[in-house]
Design a protein around this motif. Sequence first.
Motif, PDB file in Angstrom:
ATOM      1  N   SER A 183       0.847  -1.187   0.000  1.00  0.00           N
ATOM      2  CA  SER A 183       0.000   0.000   0.000  1.00  0.00           C
ATOM      3  C   SER A 183       0.888   1.243   0.000  1.00  0.00           C
ATOM      4  CB  SER A 183      -0.902   0.002   1.237  1.00  0.00           C
ATOM      5  OG  SER A 183      -1.725   1.145   1.266  1.00  0.00           O
ATOM      6  N   PRO A 184       0.579   2.245  -0.824  1.00  0.00           N
ATOM      7  CA  PRO A 184      -0.557   2.299  -1.744  1.00  0.00           C
ATOM      8  C   PRO A 184      -0.419   1.288  -2.881  1.00  0.00           C
ATOM      9  CG  PRO A 184       0.941   4.097  -2.172  1.00  0.00           C
ATOM     10  CD  PRO A 184       1.430   3.442  -0.913  1.00  0.00           C
ATOM     11  N   ALA A 185      -1.549   0.953  -3.494  1.00  0.00           N
ATOM     12  CA  ALA A 185      -1.572  -0.049  -4.553  1.00  0.00           C
ATOM     13  C   ALA A 185      -0.808   0.443  -5.776  1.00  0.00           C
ATOM     14  CB  ALA A 185      -3.014  -0.382  -4.931  1.00  0.00           C
ATOM     15  N   HIS A 186      -0.407  -0.507  -6.604  1.00  0.00           N
ATOM     16  CA  HIS A 186       0.325  -0.182  -7.815  1.00  0.00           C
ATOM     17  C   HIS A 186      -0.546   0.637  -8.771  1.00  0.00           C
ATOM     18  CE1 HIS A 186       1.814  -3.996  -6.103  1.00  0.00           C
ATOM     19  NE2 HIS A 186       2.995  -3.474  -6.357  1.00  0.00           N
ATOM     20  N   GLU A 187       0.094   1.554  -9.478  1.00  0.00           N
ATOM     21  CA  GLU A 187      -0.639   2.436 -10.395  1.00  0.00           C
ATOM     22  C   GLU A 187      -0.729   1.858 -11.806  1.00  0.00           C
ATOM     23  OE1 GLU A 187      -2.193   5.136  -9.647  1.00  0.00           O
ATOM     24  OE2 GLU A 187      -1.587   5.255  -7.551  1.00  0.00           O
ATOM     25  N   VAL A 188       0.270   1.055 -12.204  1.00  0.00           N
ATOM     26  CA  VAL A 188       0.281   0.425 -13.523  1.00  0.00           C
ATOM     27  C   VAL A 188       0.622  -1.046 -13.339  1.00  0.00           C
ATOM     28  CG1 VAL A 188       1.313   0.364 -15.826  1.00  0.00           C
ATOM     29  CG2 VAL A 188       1.033   2.561 -14.644  1.00  0.00           C
ATOM     30  N   VAL A 189      -0.157  -1.933 -13.979  1.00  0.00           N
ATOM     31  CA  VAL A 189       0.101  -3.368 -13.894  1.00  0.00           C
ATOM     32  C   VAL A 189       0.218  -3.922 -15.308  1.00  0.00           C
ATOM     33  CG1 VAL A 189      -0.652  -5.576 -12.970  1.00  0.00           C
ATOM     34  CG2 VAL A 189      -1.255  -3.461 -11.765  1.00  0.00           C
ATOM     35  N   ILE A 190       1.295  -4.655 -15.540  1.00  0.00           N
ATOM     36  CA  ILE A 190       1.532  -5.294 -16.835  1.00  0.00           C
ATOM     37  C   ILE A 190       1.360  -6.795 -16.635  1.00  0.00           C
ATOM     38  CG2 ILE A 190       3.196  -5.715 -18.683  1.00  0.00           C
ATOM     39  CD1 ILE A 190       4.497  -3.010 -17.878  1.00  0.00           C
ATOM     40  N   PHE A 191       0.347  -7.378 -17.260  1.00  0.00           N
ATOM     41  CA  PHE A 191       0.037  -8.798 -17.129  1.00  0.00           C
ATOM     42  C   PHE A 191       0.631  -9.570 -18.310  1.00  0.00           C
ATOM     43  CE2 PHE A 191      -3.252  -6.517 -14.872  1.00  0.00           C
ATOM     44  CZ  PHE A 191      -3.512  -7.285 -13.753  1.00  0.00           C
ATOM     45  N   GLY A 192       1.040 -10.806 -18.045  1.00  0.00           N
ATOM     46  CA  GLY A 192       1.618 -11.641 -19.087  1.00  0.00           C
ATOM     47  C   GLY A 192       0.766 -12.847 -19.417  1.00  0.00           C
ATOM     48  N   GLU A 193       0.372 -12.943 -20.672  1.00  0.00           N
ATOM     49  CA  GLU A 193      -0.333 -14.097 -21.235  1.00  0.00           C
ATOM     50  C   GLU A 193       0.057 -14.181 -22.713  1.00  0.00           C
ATOM     51  OE1 GLU A 193      -2.150 -16.402 -19.967  1.00  0.00           O
ATOM     52  OE2 GLU A 193      -2.973 -15.644 -18.075  1.00  0.00           O
ATOM     53  N   PRO A 194      -0.121 -15.322 -23.360  1.00  0.00           N
ATOM     54  CA  PRO A 194       0.205 -15.404 -24.784  1.00  0.00           C
ATOM     55  C   PRO A 194      -0.715 -14.525 -25.637  1.00  0.00           C
ATOM     56  CG  PRO A 194      -0.859 -17.426 -24.031  1.00  0.00           C
ATOM     57  CD  PRO A 194      -0.539 -16.627 -22.812  1.00  0.00           C
ATOM     58  N   THR A 195      -0.139 -13.496 -26.272  1.00  0.00           N
ATOM     59  CA  THR A 195      -0.939 -12.552 -27.069  1.00  0.00           C
ATOM     60  C   THR A 195      -0.354 -12.342 -28.470  1.00  0.00           C
ATOM     61  OG1 THR A 195       0.262 -10.541 -26.433  1.00  0.00           O
ATOM     62  CG2 THR A 195      -1.446 -11.320 -24.905  1.00  0.00           C
ATOM     63  N   GLU A 196       0.525 -13.265 -28.903  1.00  0.00           N
ATOM     64  CA  GLU A 196       1.161 -13.153 -30.220  1.00  0.00           C
ATOM     65  C   GLU A 196       2.046 -11.917 -30.327  1.00  0.00           C
ATOM     66  OE1 GLU A 196      -1.810 -13.441 -33.279  1.00  0.00           O
ATOM     67  OE2 GLU A 196      -2.909 -14.977 -32.174  1.00  0.00           O
ATOM     68  N   GLY A 197       2.531 -11.438 -29.187  1.00  0.00           N
ATOM     69  CA  GLY A 197       3.390 -10.259 -29.208  1.00  0.00           C
ATOM     70  C   GLY A 197       2.633  -8.980 -29.509  1.00  0.00           C
ATOM     71  N   LYS A 198       1.334  -8.965 -29.222  1.00  0.00           N
ATOM     72  CA  LYS A 198       0.510  -7.784 -29.457  1.00  0.00           C
ATOM     73  C   LYS A 198      -0.095  -7.313 -28.142  1.00  0.00           C
ATOM     74  CE  LYS A 198      -0.728  -9.583 -34.026  1.00  0.00           C
ATOM     75  NZ  LYS A 198      -1.828 -10.051 -34.913  1.00  0.00           N
ATOM     76  N   LEU A 199      -0.505  -6.055 -28.109  1.00  0.00           N
ATOM     77  CA  LEU A 199      -1.192  -5.531 -26.933  1.00  0.00           C
ATOM     78  C   LEU A 199      -2.677  -5.846 -27.034  1.00  0.00           C
ATOM     79  CD1 LEU A 199       0.119  -1.974 -25.939  1.00  0.00           C
ATOM     80  CD2 LEU A 199       0.172  -4.074 -24.593  1.00  0.00           C
ATOM     81  N   VAL A 200      -3.232  -6.345 -25.945  1.00  0.00           N
ATOM     82  CA  VAL A 200      -4.647  -6.726 -25.935  1.00  0.00           C
ATOM     83  C   VAL A 200      -5.482  -5.544 -25.457  1.00  0.00           C
ATOM     84  CG1 VAL A 200      -6.351  -8.240 -24.870  1.00  0.00           C
ATOM     85  CG2 VAL A 200      -4.143  -9.153 -25.602  1.00  0.00           C
ATOM     86  N   PHE A 240      -2.081  -3.341 -18.677  1.00  0.00           N
ATOM     87  CA  PHE A 240      -1.699  -3.795 -20.008  1.00  0.00           C
ATOM     88  C   PHE A 240      -1.630  -5.319 -20.001  1.00  0.00           C
ATOM     89  CE2 PHE A 240       0.352   0.387 -19.511  1.00  0.00           C
ATOM     90  CZ  PHE A 240      -0.187   1.055 -20.609  1.00  0.00           C
ATOM     91  N   LEU A 241      -1.898  -5.933 -21.153  1.00  0.00           N
ATOM     92  CA  LEU A 241      -1.824  -7.383 -21.298  1.00  0.00           C
ATOM     93  C   LEU A 241      -1.024  -7.704 -22.552  1.00  0.00           C
ATOM     94  CD1 LEU A 241      -2.681 -10.247 -20.432  1.00  0.00           C
ATOM     95  CD2 LEU A 241      -4.772  -9.939 -21.774  1.00  0.00           C
ATOM     96  N   TYR A 242       0.080  -8.431 -22.355  1.00  0.00           N
ATOM     97  CA  TYR A 242       0.998  -8.723 -23.466  1.00  0.00           C
ATOM     98  C   TYR A 242       1.774 -10.000 -23.144  1.00  0.00           C
ATOM     99  CZ  TYR A 242       5.234  -8.702 -26.269  1.00  0.00           C
ATOM    100  OH  TYR A 242       6.257  -9.084 -27.097  1.00  0.00           O
ATOM    101  N   GLY A 243       2.170 -10.736 -24.165  1.00  0.00           N
ATOM    102  CA  GLY A 243       3.061 -11.864 -23.955  1.00  0.00           C
ATOM    103  C   GLY A 243       3.442 -12.549 -25.247  1.00  0.00           C
ATOM    104  N   PRO A 244       4.513 -13.350 -25.211  1.00  0.00           N
ATOM    105  CA  PRO A 244       4.959 -14.090 -26.394  1.00  0.00           C
ATOM    106  C   PRO A 244       4.140 -15.351 -26.613  1.00  0.00           C
ATOM    107  CG  PRO A 244       6.388 -14.585 -24.542  1.00  0.00           C
ATOM    108  CD  PRO A 244       5.408 -13.539 -24.057  1.00  0.00           C
ATOM    109  N   GLY A 245       4.106 -15.825 -27.855  1.00  0.00           N
ATOM    110  CA  GLY A 245       3.414 -17.066 -28.170  1.00  0.00           C
ATOM    111  C   GLY A 245       1.942 -16.874 -28.457  1.00  0.00           C
ATOM    112  N   SER A 246       1.334 -17.926 -28.987  1.00  0.00           N
ATOM    113  CA  SER A 246      -0.067 -17.870 -29.404  1.00  0.00           C
ATOM    114  C   SER A 246      -0.950 -18.727 -28.515  1.00  0.00           C
ATOM    115  CB  SER A 246      -0.199 -18.371 -30.851  1.00  0.00           C
ATOM    116  OG  SER A 246      -1.554 -18.539 -31.204  1.00  0.00           O
TER     117      SER A 246
END
Length: 402
Positions: A178-195, A352-358
Amino acid sequence: MRFQQLPLLPLIWGTTIALTQSPIHALSPLLPEATTNELLHLHRHLIEIESITENEYEVGQWLSTYLKKQNFTVELQEVSENRYNVYAYGGEKRSTSILVSSHIDTVPPFWPYYHNKTTDIIGGRGSVDAKGSVAAQIVAVQGLREQLNDDISLLFVVGEETGGDGMRAFSSWSERPSPAHEVVIFGEPTEGKLVCGHKGMLQLTIHVKGKAAHSGYPWLGVSANDILSEALSKLLVLRNGGLPSSEKYGNTTMNFGKIEGGVAANVVAETASAKIAVRLAGGTPKIVYDLVVEALTDVKAGAKQAGGDLLIERESEGYPPVNIDCDVEGFETLTVNYGTDVPLLAGEHKRFLYGPGSIFVAHSDHEALEKKELEQAVLDYRRLIIAASKVEHHKTQEVEEL
């Protein structure tokens, strides 16, 4: 498809040209050799440790030791017996502006690691979903810690594949930073694109109770299987155009994932059940739940009149379609149909949601990605982190000016 501007190269007669190569498969190398070696070492070890949901203890312990060797302060949050989220940060700055997160559990069954060095294809369970993201995130953060004055932390959770109990636990943790994070970047397979967003989720189980009897005298019993079959036929009609849709996410889908009933062919089934996953393209979980209840009203009434019953259980509250930030220049964007931990982390934050692979190879026996997808992910995570740090710097300036 991204392009990378390469250094100006001198020609024989002393002039220079700028080379732009595409696609990412043509770029070599993307990272310094030592960085790539560390990335592949980390990725391999994560995959080699089987961590099917509920069995994440060993991978969490190994990852904790690894991060400590990288001079992170590591905290383990117990989610359930022998299952721990891994939270890591630099130095003494526990509450950071930026959080980078993914999950360390996988779906079954376990598939061993392999690396075909001729094609540079790397595979195994979790190679894409989501240990590719975990490895790339750690290497990306390591390269920026000094630049960001350690105002960044890592969170790797358990249980994402079966409902998100790890992220839910972190979200409600009494010791949450605390305080909580202001920006969070999540990782999942997104083909290298922003979701830019993904569908919502609602999970239901239909429970049917009948009355057992000898199959030679079915009128002496009440078949739970018959009642369930009638219920599913009504839901087939509902899902064929009766569920919410949207321009951004398309049609809501409904999957009958697991159906069980009865004990033997010569016994009228006393119980039956069906587990159903609904991916919401519009509306809310309550709206869809109410549509299901309405569609099965007559089936339930008929079951009760015959001496049986039908109950509709919500496995969780679910969530509506999830809009996600994707306003970082230079990234291709898309929407996806799968669920993530993004909506499970409580609080107001840019995400944000981004990651390598499909996702199309995730959960399969051919789960794999190219080495250069991992390398590119390190570069892209760094770009996202830098963009996030600029967002935070701008917010800080605004607060100071007030």
